[in-house]
Write a protein that holds these residues in place. Structure first.
Motif, short mmCIF file in Angstrom:
data_model
loop_
_atom_site.label_atom_id
_atom_site.label_comp_id
_atom_site.label_asym_id
_atom_site.label_seq_id
_atom_site.Cartn_x
_atom_site.Cartn_y
_atom_site.Cartn_z
N GLU A 105 -1.53 -12.00 4.63
CA GLU A 105 -0.95 -10.80 4.02
C GLU A 105 -1.97 -9.67 3.95
O GLU A 105 -1.65 -8.51 4.19
N ALA A 106 -3.23 -10.01 3.64
CA ALA A 106 -4.28 -8.98 3.59
C ALA A 106 -4.52 -8.39 4.97
O ALA A 106 -4.74 -7.19 5.12
N VAL A 107 -4.45 -9.24 5.99
CA VAL A 107 -4.63 -8.75 7.37
C VAL A 107 -3.47 -7.85 7.75
O VAL A 107 -3.65 -6.80 8.38
N ARG A 108 -2.26 -8.22 7.35
CA ARG A 108 -1.07 -7.40 7.65
C ARG A 108 -1.21 -6.03 6.99
O ARG A 108 -0.95 -5.00 7.61
N LEU A 111 -3.77 -3.98 8.88
CA LEU A 111 -3.24 -3.48 10.15
C LEU A 111 -2.29 -2.30 9.91
O LEU A 111 -2.33 -1.31 10.65
N LEU A 112 -1.44 -2.40 8.89
CA LEU A 112 -0.54 -1.29 8.59
C LEU A 112 -1.32 -0.06 8.14
O LEU A 112 -0.95 1.07 8.46
N GLU A 113 -2.40 -0.27 7.41
CA GLU A 113 -3.25 0.84 6.97
C GLU A 113 -3.91 1.52 8.17
O GLU A 113 -3.95 2.74 8.25
N ALA A 114 -4.39 0.73 9.11
CA ALA A 114 -5.01 1.29 10.32
C ALA A 114 -3.97 1.96 11.19
O ALA A 114 -4.27 2.93 11.89
N MET A 115 -2.73 1.48 11.13
CA MET A 115 -1.65 2.03 11.95
C MET A 115 -1.20 3.40 11.44
O MET A 115 -0.81 4.26 12.21
N GLY A 116 -1.27 3.59 10.13
CA GLY A 116 -0.81 4.86 9.56
C GLY A 116 0.68 5.03 9.73
O GLY A 116 1.46 4.13 9.44
N SER A 185 4.73 -6.19 -2.21
CA SER A 185 4.47 -5.02 -1.38
C SER A 185 5.37 -3.86 -1.78
O SER A 185 4.97 -2.70 -1.69
N SER A 186 6.59 -4.13 -2.24
CA SER A 186 7.46 -3.02 -2.65
C SER A 186 6.95 -2.39 -3.92
O SER A 186 7.00 -1.17 -4.09
N THR A 187 6.42 -3.19 -4.86
CA THR A 187 5.84 -2.61 -6.07
C THR A 187 4.55 -1.89 -5.77
O THR A 187 4.26 -0.85 -6.35
N ALA A 188 3.78 -2.42 -4.81
CA ALA A 188 2.52 -1.78 -4.45
C ALA A 188 2.78 -0.43 -3.77
O ALA A 188 2.08 0.55 -4.03
#
Length: 193
Positions: A105-108, A111-116, A185-188
């Motif tokens: 989950e941390a890797v996902r 990756l989403l953060e790097a993807m923007g 992730s929805s709350t985050a």
């Protein structure tokens, strides 16, 4: 087949280690001949001379093997023994020195953060993102790819992202959140907004 898989893997990984060691030693030997007190072509003449000596040595070895083909059996046995020994030693330090396995989950999230806002991201961009945060020092794109694939993250060979040409990367559609992490992730994302 499974009985032979472990020894074959040990020889294969050991062979890669032996090849890298030989290449690194040869490169270091050539590099040491560079003169720091000179500039230009004169500074690199020693490197060129040592490179020529290496090439000549490989040529003479090839000629010797062509003249005495049975010598290849001896060289192959030596390589096999060296690979077997290196294969025994290679996995142990890697397992001890490696940090704990990252959470999928941390890797996902990374990756989403790097993807923007994009639909995909190149592995080179992810690696730069990691190294900017002090992780993955000394890694190459192949190292990152192997780690992502080991975690079950699909890496595609031709991904277009950021206006750059196609290269290895990860797509957003492959990063579906796990069912357990969906509420977190929805709350985050709502607290981040």
């Amino acid at each position: 087949m499974s009985r032979l898989a472990r020894p074959a893997g040990r020889i294969a990984s050991g062979s890669a280690v032996v090849a890298r060691r030989l290449a690194a030693r040869a490169a270091a030997w050539v590099r040491r001949s560079r003169r720091e007190d000179l500039t230009g072509v004169k500074a690199a003449l020693g490197c060129w001379l040592r490179l020529a000596l290496l090439t000549l040595g490989l040529y003479l070895l090839w000629r010797l093997i062509r003249a005495v083909p049975n010598l290849l059996w001896l060289l192959s046995a030596g390589w096999l023994v060296a690979s077997w020994r290196a294969g025994r030693k290679a996995p142990a330090p890697a397992a001890e020195d490696a940090p704990a396995a990252p959470d999928v989950e941390a890797v996902r999230v990374l990756l989403l953060e790097a993807m923007g806002e994009g639909d995909a991201v190149h592995l080179s961009t992810v690696l730069a993102h990691l190294q900017k945060r002090g992780h993955g020092e000394g890694w190459k794109v192949g190292d990152l790819r192997a780690r992502l694939e080991a975690l079950g993250v699909p890496v595609h060979p031709k991904v277009k992202a950021g206006g750059k040409g196609p290269t290895r990367g990860v797509r957003r559609v492959d990063l579906a959140p796990s069912p357990a992490a969906a509420p977190e992730s929805s709350t985050a994302s709502s607290t981040a907004a």
